[in-house]
Design a protein around this motif. Structure first.
Motif, PDB file in Angstrom:
ATOM      1  N   SER A   6      -4.325  -2.529 -13.603  1.00  0.00           N
ATOM      2  CA  SER A   6      -5.088  -3.610 -12.973  1.00  0.00           C
ATOM      3  C   SER A   6      -4.668  -3.719 -11.509  1.00  0.00           C
ATOM      4  CB  SER A   6      -4.835  -4.941 -13.687  1.00  0.00           C
ATOM      5  OG  SER A   6      -3.595  -5.490 -13.300  1.00  0.00           O
ATOM      6  N   THR A   7      -5.374  -4.541 -10.780  1.00  0.00           N
ATOM      7  CA  THR A   7      -5.038  -4.742  -9.367  1.00  0.00           C
ATOM      8  C   THR A   7      -3.684  -5.423  -9.204  1.00  0.00           C
ATOM      9  OG1 THR A   7      -6.291  -6.812  -9.352  1.00  0.00           O
ATOM     10  CG2 THR A   7      -7.444  -4.818  -8.606  1.00  0.00           C
ATOM     11  N   LEU A  14       2.922   3.598  -8.749  1.00  0.00           N
ATOM     12  CA  LEU A  14       1.914   4.520  -9.293  1.00  0.00           C
ATOM     13  C   LEU A  14       1.683   5.702  -8.351  1.00  0.00           C
ATOM     14  CD1 LEU A  14      -0.628   1.907 -10.690  1.00  0.00           C
ATOM     15  CD2 LEU A  14       0.994   3.303 -11.995  1.00  0.00           C
ATOM     16  N   ALA A  15       1.658   5.440  -7.053  1.00  0.00           N
ATOM     17  CA  ALA A  15       1.495   6.529  -6.082  1.00  0.00           C
ATOM     18  C   ALA A  15       2.692   7.471  -6.134  1.00  0.00           C
ATOM     19  CB  ALA A  15       1.311   5.961  -4.676  1.00  0.00           C
ATOM     20  N   PHE A  42       0.321  13.397  -1.738  1.00  0.00           N
ATOM     21  CA  PHE A  42       0.550  12.660  -0.495  1.00  0.00           C
ATOM     22  C   PHE A  42      -0.100  11.280  -0.477  1.00  0.00           C
ATOM     23  CE2 PHE A  42      -0.047  17.268   0.279  1.00  0.00           C
ATOM     24  CZ  PHE A  42       1.296  17.593   0.399  1.00  0.00           C
ATOM     25  N   ILE A  43      -0.664  10.841  -1.593  1.00  0.00           N
ATOM     26  CA  ILE A  43      -1.373   9.560  -1.631  1.00  0.00           C
ATOM     27  C   ILE A  43      -0.388   8.399  -1.509  1.00  0.00           C
ATOM     28  CG2 ILE A  43      -1.345   9.276  -4.153  1.00  0.00           C
ATOM     29  CD1 ILE A  43      -4.353   8.374  -3.825  1.00  0.00           C
ATOM     30  N   THR A  44      -0.809   7.349  -0.857  1.00  0.00           N
ATOM     31  CA  THR A  44       0.011   6.139  -0.729  1.00  0.00           C
ATOM     32  C   THR A  44      -0.478   5.091  -1.725  1.00  0.00           C
ATOM     33  OG1 THR A  44      -1.417   5.069   0.898  1.00  0.00           O
ATOM     34  CG2 THR A  44       0.304   6.566   1.754  1.00  0.00           C
ATOM     35  N   GLY A  45       0.334   4.087  -1.931  1.00  0.00           N
ATOM     36  CA  GLY A  45      -0.057   2.998  -2.809  1.00  0.00           C
ATOM     37  C   GLY A  45      -1.315   2.293  -2.329  1.00  0.00           C
ATOM     38  N   GLN A  51      -8.932   3.125  -4.344  1.00  0.00           N
ATOM     39  CA  GLN A  51      -9.735   4.003  -5.202  1.00  0.00           C
ATOM     40  C   GLN A  51     -10.034   3.377  -6.561  1.00  0.00           C
ATOM     41  OE1 GLN A  51      -8.065   7.959  -5.394  1.00  0.00           O
ATOM     42  NE2 GLN A  51      -7.899   8.097  -3.179  1.00  0.00           N
ATOM     43  N   LEU A  52      -9.409   2.262  -6.883  1.00  0.00           N
ATOM     44  CA  LEU A  52      -9.697   1.544  -8.121  1.00  0.00           C
ATOM     45  C   LEU A  52     -10.948   0.707  -7.880  1.00  0.00           C
ATOM     46  CD1 LEU A  52      -8.703   0.884 -10.999  1.00  0.00           C
ATOM     47  CD2 LEU A  52      -7.393  -0.999 -10.003  1.00  0.00           C
TER      48      LEU A  52
END
Length: 109
Positions: A6-7, A14-15, A42-45, A51-52
């Motif tokens: 969830s948000t 998670l990243a 390389f994705i950030t939080g 993207q959610l």
């Protein structure tokens, strides 16, 4: 246990899961943030949280409160009944225990 993200979740954690899981592939193919900036290694939080969306759900696999697996399921907006599996990831120390199969079966169901 697999649960829906969830948000309210910590997207930095998670990243980091995705970074660690995709790092082995990035290293094997000489991917860097410069030559492959959208790679999950390389994705950030902040990027992950963006993207959610209403048509994309994230799920995390947890073992004893440690987040060790991740999968995203996206519903196609243009083709009803079509879904995409994205970001399938298991951190390296937990690979070969069937967690990826559990995540894939979950997504397929």
């Amino acid at each position: 246990m697999i649960r829906k993200v969830s948000t309210q979740d910590n997207f930095t954690i998670l990243a980091k899961l995705l970074n660690d899981a995709f790092a082995t592939v990035a290293e094997a193919f000489s991917l860097t943030k410069e030559n492959s900036p959208t790679n999950n290694a390389f994705i950030t939080g902040e990027e992950l949280k963006l993207q959610l969306t209403d048509n994309r759900e994230f799920y995390v696999y947890e073992h004893q409160e440690e987040k060790i697996g991740f999968i995203a399921i996206e519903r196609s907006l243009s083709t009803p009944g079509t879904f995409y599996i994205e970001k399938m990831a298991v951190i390296p120390t937990y690979r070969h225990y069937g967690i990826g199969i559990l995540l894939m079966n979950f997504a397929l169901n």
